[in-house]
Structure formats: structure tokens, C-alpha cells
Design a protein around this motif. Sequence first.
Motif, short mmCIF file in Angstrom:
data_model
loop_
_atom_site.label_atom_id
_atom_site.label_comp_id
_atom_site.label_asym_id
_atom_site.label_seq_id
_atom_site.Cartn_x
_atom_site.Cartn_y
_atom_site.Cartn_z
N LEU A 173 7.45 -20.20 -1.24
CA LEU A 173 6.90 -20.17 0.13
C LEU A 173 5.46 -19.65 0.05
CD1 LEU A 173 9.83 -18.16 1.70
CD2 LEU A 173 9.27 -20.49 2.36
N LYS A 174 4.61 -20.16 0.91
CA LYS A 174 3.22 -19.70 0.85
C LYS A 174 2.50 -19.88 2.19
CE LYS A 174 -1.03 -21.79 -0.05
NZ LYS A 174 -1.82 -22.50 -1.04
N ALA A 175 1.57 -18.99 2.49
CA ALA A 175 0.65 -19.19 3.63
C ALA A 175 -0.58 -18.31 3.44
CB ALA A 175 1.34 -18.84 4.95
N HIS A 176 -1.64 -18.65 4.16
CA HIS A 176 -2.86 -17.82 4.14
C HIS A 176 -2.89 -16.93 5.38
CE1 HIS A 176 -5.47 -20.61 1.36
NE2 HIS A 176 -4.44 -20.04 0.74
N PHE A 177 -3.41 -15.72 5.20
CA PHE A 177 -3.51 -14.76 6.31
C PHE A 177 -4.89 -14.11 6.29
CE2 PHE A 177 0.90 -15.09 5.10
CZ PHE A 177 1.58 -15.14 6.30
N ALA A 178 -5.32 -13.61 7.47
CA ALA A 178 -6.54 -12.80 7.52
C ALA A 178 -6.13 -11.34 7.34
CB ALA A 178 -7.23 -12.99 8.87
N GLU A 179 -6.85 -10.64 6.44
CA GLU A 179 -6.55 -9.23 6.19
C GLU A 179 -7.86 -8.45 6.22
OE1 GLU A 179 -3.74 -7.23 3.02
OE2 GLU A 179 -5.70 -7.47 2.11
N PRO A 180 -7.86 -7.26 6.87
CA PRO A 180 -9.11 -6.49 6.86
C PRO A 180 -9.45 -6.04 5.44
CG PRO A 180 -7.40 -5.44 8.25
CD PRO A 180 -6.78 -6.63 7.58
N SER A 181 -10.65 -6.31 4.99
CA SER A 181 -11.18 -5.87 3.68
C SER A 181 -10.17 -5.91 2.53
CB SER A 181 -11.72 -4.44 3.78
OG SER A 181 -12.51 -4.31 4.91
N PRO A 182 -9.71 -7.07 2.13
CA PRO A 182 -8.73 -7.13 1.03
C PRO A 182 -9.34 -6.66 -0.30
CG PRO A 182 -9.44 -9.34 1.64
CD PRO A 182 -10.07 -8.41 2.62
N GLU A 183 -8.49 -6.10 -1.15
CA GLU A 183 -8.97 -5.63 -2.46
C GLU A 183 -8.95 -6.77 -3.46
OE1 GLU A 183 -7.94 -1.90 -3.92
OE2 GLU A 183 -7.09 -1.22 -2.01
N MET A 184 -9.84 -6.69 -4.44
CA MET A 184 -9.95 -7.75 -5.46
C MET A 184 -8.87 -7.56 -6.52
SD MET A 184 -12.35 -9.67 -4.55
CE MET A 184 -12.15 -9.31 -2.84
N SER A 185 -7.66 -7.85 -6.13
CA SER A 185 -6.54 -7.59 -7.03
C SER A 185 -5.45 -8.60 -6.74
CB SER A 185 -6.06 -6.17 -6.74
OG SER A 185 -4.78 -5.96 -7.22
N VAL A 186 -4.70 -8.99 -7.79
CA VAL A 186 -3.50 -9.78 -7.52
C VAL A 186 -2.35 -8.78 -7.51
CG1 VAL A 186 -3.32 -10.46 -9.97
CG2 VAL A 186 -1.97 -11.66 -8.26
#
Length: 378
Positions: A173-186
Motif C-alpha cells: 500500500l502506498k500514498a503521498h502525504f504533506a508533512e511539516p519539515s520532514p527529516e532526510m531519513s528513510v
Amino acid sequence: MYDLIVIGGGPAGTSAAITAARSGARVLLLERGRFPRHKVCGEFVSAESLDLLAALLDSQYAALQHDAIRIPRARLYLDGRVLETAVDPPAASIARLDLDAALWHSAKSAGVEARHQVTVQRIVRGPGAAPFRILTGGGEFETRALVSASGRWSNLSAKPAKIGGNREKWVGLKAHFAEPSPEMSVDLYFFEGGYCGVQPVDINGENSNHQLPDRRLANHGRVNACAMVRPEVGSTLAEVFARHPALDERSRKWQPLSDPVSTSPLIFRDPQPERDGILMAGDAAGFIDPFVGDGISLALRSGSLAGQCLMPFLVGEISLHDAAHQYRQTYERRLAPVFRASSRIRRMLVLPRVLRTPLLFLLENTPAITRYVVSKTR
Ligand SMILES: Cc1cc2nc3c(=O)[nH]c(=O)nc-3n(C[C@H](O)[C@H](O)[C@H](O)COP(=O)(O)OP(=O)(O)OC[C@H]3O[C@@H](n4cnc5c(N)ncnc54)[C@H](O)[C@@H]3O)c2cc1C
């Protein structure tokens, strides 16, 4: 009569088609869908294939690889612990919506005859050195050589029992979301019945294809959440997020930016790079557990290798049998080890908790060992 027909226009198929076409082959690329489209994928493109990707892309798409967000670290959320490790060299984060369309158009620029919305229904192999006949909803084609890059599961796949695949049922399952200031990490969140990966694919709408739809989201980035779960975990991403307290809390700050997409079945199996003179590339050769983030890289590399190995046959230097043999051997040497390493790590993650806890403690406190384990999946 084509020199080469490639079935499937994903990363593996386009890579094979571009490689062969640039070497002078007459190539037909057949794809049942059309681009751009979202695809269930963590969108983590490991560093090993970034130079190859840059070489495959037409110059007008160079920025896609060059300007992609880099992911320099990974965090594993497991059993209440957070195991952090460097991703060195950093991976790239590229939305499949953009990546697959750019590769498709790059294939056309390389001289490939690329036809979308054409489903291959059957492959007929003539006796001896006779060419392949490819039967599709849009007519019949003949080719001297064939690459099957039709993905993990298609109407052309052999039955799982026949190819030795596992019978465990998994759903993606997958989708894109808006997140405040995401960190550069998986970030990989593990829970009973599966896991979910989260990583940024765009920050502040810097990539023009991904502008955030609402000005109130100005300081937000676009993150991709992609899960692989057992069917009983649920059929929606909300049900998946609820499975992990840290992910549940994080996802409460998100706003959806795309419709969710799903896929099944996910069948892991050892790679089979050749079948009856047909070169299998990407997931069609073998599907690797997505958490190692190597599927796209393996697809690009195996596709390109298939294109290269066929060229001496297409110019009359060797037989198809020898070209296929060369492909199989090189695949076994260069690409198959990643499959073995990923199955070992998967086995570790599904160990009973009593055994897993000391192992995690060891990894948490000895970053060198963690780096070594990660490097084994490269
Ligand atoms: C949950 C999940 C998360 C993942 N996360 C990552 C990740 O973060 N990083 C990573 O590197 N990999 C990841 N992967 C794996 C990655 O998506 C695949 O390895 C990659 O897409 C393989 O590329 P491919 O070209 O082999 O197949 P595909 O991309 O599947 O392309 C195959 C194409 O063939 C076409 N096709 C199929 N049948 C026919 C037919 N009969 N006729 C014509 N066309 C046909 C299909 O429409 C499709 O476009 C993930 C996979 C899953 C399921």
C-alpha cells in the motif's frame, strides 16, 4: 521483424530497451499501462544505480536524478527501539510518477518504438533458431530476441508453485502525504504483520511536478508512506499506521496528497534470469524484499545487462543460447548475492522476540556491525 522486443515499460524494460537501441538494435517496447502513474514503491533509489540511471535518462530529464533528494540515513523502529544507521553513499528519493515516465520518454528519445496500452497475451517460440512470436491485443509481432520485464506478477508469470515462490500473502500500500519539515531519513516502522517505510520525496515543492496544492502547506514537504503487510493487518493505510505507536503519532500531522494505491500478491523467490531463451529482467527475474530498497536498482542493472548481453547475438557474433548463458552467469555473479543477503536479514527480523532482542541490542550498540549488515544488501 524486430531485433529485440521488451515486454514491460518499468525501470527494467526501459533500461534494456535504451541500452540495446543505443547500440543500434531495432527495439519494440510494449507496456500494458500508460505513464505517468503512481506505483506502490518506497521510492528509495539506492546509490549503486544512480550513475546508470543518469546515463539512461535523456538529457532533458537529467535534473530528476541530479536534483533528487538524498537520503543519508535510515532509522529502524522495532520493538520499541530506534536503530539508526548511515546510508553511505546516500540514496536518492524519486517518485515513481516521475521516474517511470522519464525513463519511458528517454527510451523513445533513444530510438525505441515504445507502445503503451498494449498487453502481451502470449509468447510463441518457434522450433530451433526461429524467432519469437509475440501475441498482443493490438496485433502480432516477431522478434529475434526477447526480454521479459513484465514485473513481479503478470499474466505472463509462471505460477508461484512452479517458480518456487513462497506462499505467504502480502499486500503493498502506498500514498503521498504533506508533512511539516520532514527529516532526510528513510524510516522503517516494523510491527506484527508487516512494516511501513516513510521518506521525503520533495521538500517545499522544490520539484515543480510536486507543488503542494495549498499555500498553507508552504513549510511542508511531501513524504511517501509505503507499507508491506499481511492482509489481516487491514486494507487501508490508516489501519497500517495504527499498528505502530510512533508512526500513528507521526501520521496525525499528515495531509493526503495522492490517492492510495495497492498491489498484491507479493511473492518472494530466488531469481531466475533466463527461461527458454527469454532474458528475464527486474522483478520478472526475481522479487527482492522491498525493505532493502534495491528493487529499482536491480531492475535498472539487470535490464541494462540484458541489453548488453544480447548485442553480440544481434550482430551475428554468437548464438542466442550463448548470449542467454552469458546473461545468466553475469546475473548470478553480480546481482544474485543481494537476494541471498536480503533473505538472511528478513529471517533475522522475523526471529522470535526473545532471540531478536539481544541481536538488536548488539546492532544498536555496535554501529560498525549495523553498517556491515546494511552493506551486505548492497
Ligand atoms: C511495497 C513495495 C515497496 C517497494 N519499495 C521499493 C523501494 O523503496 N526501492 C526500490 O528500489 N524498490 C522498491 N520496491 C520494488 C520496486 O518497485 C520494483 O523492484 C521495481 O518496480 C521493478 O521494476 P520492473 O521494471 O522489474 O517492474 P515494474 O516496475 O513492475 O514494471 C513492469 C511493467 O510491465 C508491465 N506489464 C506487465 N505485464 C505486461 C504484459 N503482459 N504486457 C505488457 N506490459 C506488461 C506493467 O504494466 C509494468 O509497467 C518496492 C516494491 C513494493 C511492492
